[in-house]
Every structure is written in C-alpha cells, then in structure tokens.
Design a protein around this motif. Structure first.
Motif, mmCIF file in Angstrom:
data_model
loop_
_atom_site.group_PDB
_atom_site.id
_atom_site.type_symbol
_atom_site.label_atom_id
_atom_site.label_comp_id
_atom_site.label_asym_id
_atom_site.label_seq_id
_atom_site.Cartn_x
_atom_site.Cartn_y
_atom_site.Cartn_z
ATOM 1 N N GLY A 29 -0.919 0.669 -14.447
ATOM 2 C CA GLY A 29 -1.441 -0.443 -15.232
ATOM 3 C C GLY A 29 -2.943 -0.627 -15.128
ATOM 4 N N GLY A 30 -3.607 0.271 -14.406
ATOM 5 C CA GLY A 30 -5.065 0.242 -14.367
ATOM 6 C C GLY A 30 -5.692 -0.218 -13.066
ATOM 7 N N ARG A 31 -4.879 -0.608 -12.082
ATOM 8 C CA ARG A 31 -5.440 -1.045 -10.798
ATOM 9 C C ARG A 31 -5.636 0.148 -9.870
ATOM 10 N N ARG A 32 -6.667 0.075 -9.048
ATOM 11 C CA ARG A 32 -6.866 1.082 -8.002
ATOM 12 C C ARG A 32 -6.046 0.624 -6.798
ATOM 13 N N VAL A 33 -5.040 1.406 -6.447
ATOM 14 C CA VAL A 33 -4.036 0.968 -5.479
ATOM 15 C C VAL A 33 -4.031 1.882 -4.252
ATOM 16 N N LEU A 34 -3.984 1.265 -3.086
ATOM 17 C CA LEU A 34 -3.807 1.989 -1.828
ATOM 18 C C LEU A 34 -2.467 1.592 -1.235
ATOM 19 N N LEU A 35 -1.584 2.570 -1.039
ATOM 20 C CA LEU A 35 -0.301 2.345 -0.368
ATOM 21 C C LEU A 35 -0.474 2.707 1.095
ATOM 22 N N ILE A 36 -0.245 1.747 1.977
ATOM 23 C CA ILE A 36 -0.394 1.962 3.419
ATOM 24 C C ILE A 36 0.989 2.045 4.040
ATOM 25 N N ASP A 37 1.288 3.183 4.666
ATOM 26 C CA ASP A 37 2.595 3.412 5.270
ATOM 27 C C ASP A 37 2.550 2.995 6.738
ATOM 28 N N LEU A 79 -3.856 6.053 -7.595
ATOM 29 C CA LEU A 79 -2.927 5.767 -6.496
ATOM 30 C C LEU A 79 -3.212 6.676 -5.308
ATOM 31 N N SER A 80 -3.548 6.061 -4.166
ATOM 32 C CA SER A 80 -3.823 6.788 -2.926
ATOM 33 C C SER A 80 -2.932 6.251 -1.809
ATOM 34 N N VAL A 81 -2.828 7.028 -0.734
ATOM 35 C CA VAL A 81 -1.960 6.655 0.386
ATOM 36 C C VAL A 81 -2.713 6.821 1.704
ATOM 37 N N LEU A 82 -2.541 5.863 2.582
ATOM 38 C CA LEU A 82 -2.924 6.027 3.982
ATOM 39 C C LEU A 82 -1.616 6.296 4.714
ATOM 40 N N PRO A 83 -1.309 7.563 5.005
ATOM 41 C CA PRO A 83 0.052 7.939 5.399
ATOM 42 C C PRO A 83 0.384 7.650 6.856
ATOM 43 N N ALA A 84 1.679 7.647 7.121
ATOM 44 C CA ALA A 84 2.190 7.536 8.490
ATOM 45 C C ALA A 84 2.387 8.931 9.056
ATOM 46 N N THR A 85 2.230 9.045 10.368
ATOM 47 C CA THR A 85 2.574 10.249 11.108
ATOM 48 C C THR A 85 3.506 9.835 12.242
ATOM 49 N N PRO A 86 4.220 10.784 12.870
ATOM 50 C CA PRO A 86 5.117 10.413 13.975
ATOM 51 C C PRO A 86 4.417 9.660 15.106
ATOM 52 N N ILE A 116 -1.044 -2.142 -0.798
ATOM 53 C CA ILE A 116 0.359 -2.469 -0.595
ATOM 54 C C ILE A 116 0.797 -1.831 0.719
ATOM 55 N N ILE A 117 1.322 -2.643 1.628
ATOM 56 C CA ILE A 117 1.684 -2.162 2.959
ATOM 57 C C ILE A 117 3.190 -2.145 3.110
ATOM 58 N N ASP A 118 3.730 -0.972 3.408
ATOM 59 C CA ASP A 118 5.163 -0.844 3.682
ATOM 60 C C ASP A 118 5.376 -1.054 5.175
ATOM 61 N N ALA A 119 5.909 -2.212 5.543
ATOM 62 C CA ALA A 119 6.107 -2.556 6.947
ATOM 63 C C ALA A 119 7.404 -1.944 7.479
ATOM 64 N N PRO A 120 7.499 -1.736 8.799
ATOM 65 C CA PRO A 120 8.745 -1.217 9.373
ATOM 66 C C PRO A 120 9.846 -2.272 9.349
ATOM 67 N N PRO A 121 11.103 -1.842 9.454
ATOM 68 C CA PRO A 121 12.226 -2.798 9.445
ATOM 69 C C PRO A 121 12.437 -3.436 10.816
ATOM 70 N N SER A 122 11.478 -4.242 11.232
ATOM 71 C CA SER A 122 11.549 -4.935 12.521
ATOM 72 C C SER A 122 10.531 -6.062 12.500
ATOM 73 N N LEU A 123 10.539 -6.874 13.540
ATOM 74 C CA LEU A 123 9.519 -7.909 13.675
ATOM 75 C C LEU A 123 8.660 -7.649 14.908
ATOM 76 N N GLY A 124 8.414 -6.369 15.196
ATOM 77 C CA GLY A 124 7.605 -5.963 16.333
ATOM 78 C C GLY A 124 6.118 -5.998 16.043
ATOM 79 N N PRO A 125 5.298 -5.410 16.940
ATOM 80 C CA PRO A 125 3.836 -5.460 16.796
ATOM 81 C C PRO A 125 3.300 -4.865 15.501
ATOM 82 N N LEU A 126 3.949 -3.823 14.977
ATOM 83 C CA LEU A 126 3.467 -3.238 13.729
ATOM 84 C C LEU A 126 3.603 -4.241 12.582
ATOM 85 N N THR A 127 4.748 -4.896 12.496
ATOM 86 C CA THR A 127 4.945 -5.885 11.431
ATOM 87 C C THR A 127 4.053 -7.099 11.634
ATOM 88 N N ILE A 128 3.848 -7.510 12.879
ATOM 89 C CA ILE A 128 2.941 -8.628 13.151
ATOM 90 C C ILE A 128 1.542 -8.290 12.656
#
Length: 249
Positions: A29-37, A79-86, A116-128
């Motif tokens: 739709g025209g927005r510059r978007v960063l997806l953060i994993d 559309l760009s991504v700041l990816p997750a690693t193990p 846009i930040i995809d948070a982990p399925p928990s309420l731990g430090p990453l989600t905080i």
C-alpha cells in the motif's frame, strides 16, 4: 516511524501469520515497512525466505549501532526484515534486566514508516522489550474458548508495562483469527469478544484458510502466494483498518 507489536502469549493463534501478511499489505500500500522477528523460532524470517541468516536482531540488541546493516531486503518493494537467529533464544536471559534494549535498536532506524514486531508466544523478557518499545499492540485472538482465558493475563501485563515502562503504549485492536464460521463456538467467541472489547475489535475477521497455511512453505506472504484467496482478502481489509488506526496515534 510507528511501531506496532503483534503480541499474544498463547501460541498457535496466527500471530506470525498476521505479522507477515500485515507487513506485506502495508508495504504493497505504499508504506516503508520493517518486520522485526523477535521470536527465537524465527518463523517470521523463514516465512519470507530468510533461512540460515548468520546475524540479525540478536546482534542488534547487543550493539544497536549495527541495526541498519543487519536489515535484510525481502525482494518485495518497501518490505525489509530484521531477522531472528537461534542466538536470540539466549537474549531471553540476557535481557531480564534490560527492558529497553529493543527501544535502543528502534532509535537507530529512521527510514521506515512502520515497524511491525512479531513477539514470541510468552510474557518473558523478549515480549516485555516489545511492550516497552511499541507505540501500539495488535492482539491476534483465535476464535476458541481457551484463547479468551489468556487474554485477561495479557491485558494485565500491558497495564503494568504502561504504568512502569511505556506510558504511551496503546492497544490498537484485537484481531479475530482462524475463524470457522461453520461452528457455533467460533460465532459465540466472536460475539463475546465484541461484547467485552467493543470498538477495539477489528471488523475484519481472518478465516481458516488453507492458502494461508501453505504460504510460509513457499516463503511468500499471501498477497504474492494466493492474492485471490479469502485469506488474502481478509488481511488486505485488516491492513486498511490498521493504518486508519495507526495514523491516529
């Protein structure tokens, strides 16, 4: 840049699917978007074809000044991504006393309209960290009974974070996902959610759709994999609703 966290401590509610496809439609739709994993499982990264990435968000959290160089282009325009690693799994321990690490990363980024930040399925430090950094939250809610039970705990956590860490934090809305209109239960859950949360609930409802399930295995968002599917139409409508609300923040 507006920052939107996709958050639900319950797994399997369509959180990553929502993060990927919302990001894709906002970019289209025209927005510059960063997806953060932010999820150590890295599904938002792999769902866009980013597998085996050697460095990403974990390194940025340790050295925020590297954030820009760690961003990866997806091949979809804007559309760009700041990816997750193990390695990100270890950050859950390392960030237990650092709720603003992600905010420090975001402060280095100025070329995007929306993160846009995809948070982990928990309420731990990453989600905080997500809650402490976001301007607003989108909560995907599966149209099943147990999903309702977990929502109360999440809203309590949001209230605590707002009071202690991030007074500007808002709940942008609740998105009903994985909806099967053929069942009475799904309809009852939708009715209950709308009665309880009122205007916070998006009108766009994401259906159960086989094309949405297949798209990650082809490393494509739904607007590229099956643009005429019911799932694609639903996420396009949701993206339009989201931007209307984000622009008012």
């Amino acid at each position: 840049m507006k920052t939107l966290g996709i958050v639900n401590q319950k797994g399997g509610v369509g959180k990553t699917t929502t993060a990927i496809n919302l990001a894709a439609y906002l970019a289209a739709g025209g927005r510059r978007v960063l997806l953060i994993d932010m999820d150590p499982q890295g599904n938002a990264s792999s769902g866009l074809g980013l597998r085996g990435v050697e460095a990403g968000l974990y390194e940025a959290l340790g050295t925020p000044g590297r954030a820009t160089e760690l961003i990866v282009d997806t091949g979809q325009e804007r559309l760009s991504v700041l990816p997750a690693t193990p390695d990100l799994a270890g950050a859950g321990v390392e960030l237990s006393d650092e709720p603003y690490a992600l905010r420090a990363v975001l402060e280095q980024l100025s070329t995007f309209d929306v993160a846009i930040i995809d948070a982990p399925p928990s309420l731990g430090p990453l989600t905080i960290n997500v809650l402490a950094a976001a301007d607003a939250l989108l909560i995907p809610l599966q149209a099943e009974y147990y999903a309702l039970e977990g929502l109360a705990g999440l809203t309590e956590t949001v209230d605590r974070v707002r009071a202690a860490l991030n007074p500007r934090l808002k709940v942008l809305g609740v998105a009903i996902t994985m909806f099967d209109g053929r069942t009475n239960l799904a309809q009852e859950v939708e009715q209950s959610v709308r009665q309880h949360f009122g205007e916070l609930v998006f009108w766009s409802v994401i259906p159960r759709n086989v094309r949405l399930s297949e798209a990650p295995s082809f490393a494509k968002p739904i607007n590229q994999f099956a643009p005429l599917s019911s799932g694609a139409a639903a996420y396009k409508r949701l993206a339009e609703e989201v931007m209307q609300r984000v622009e008012k923040i």
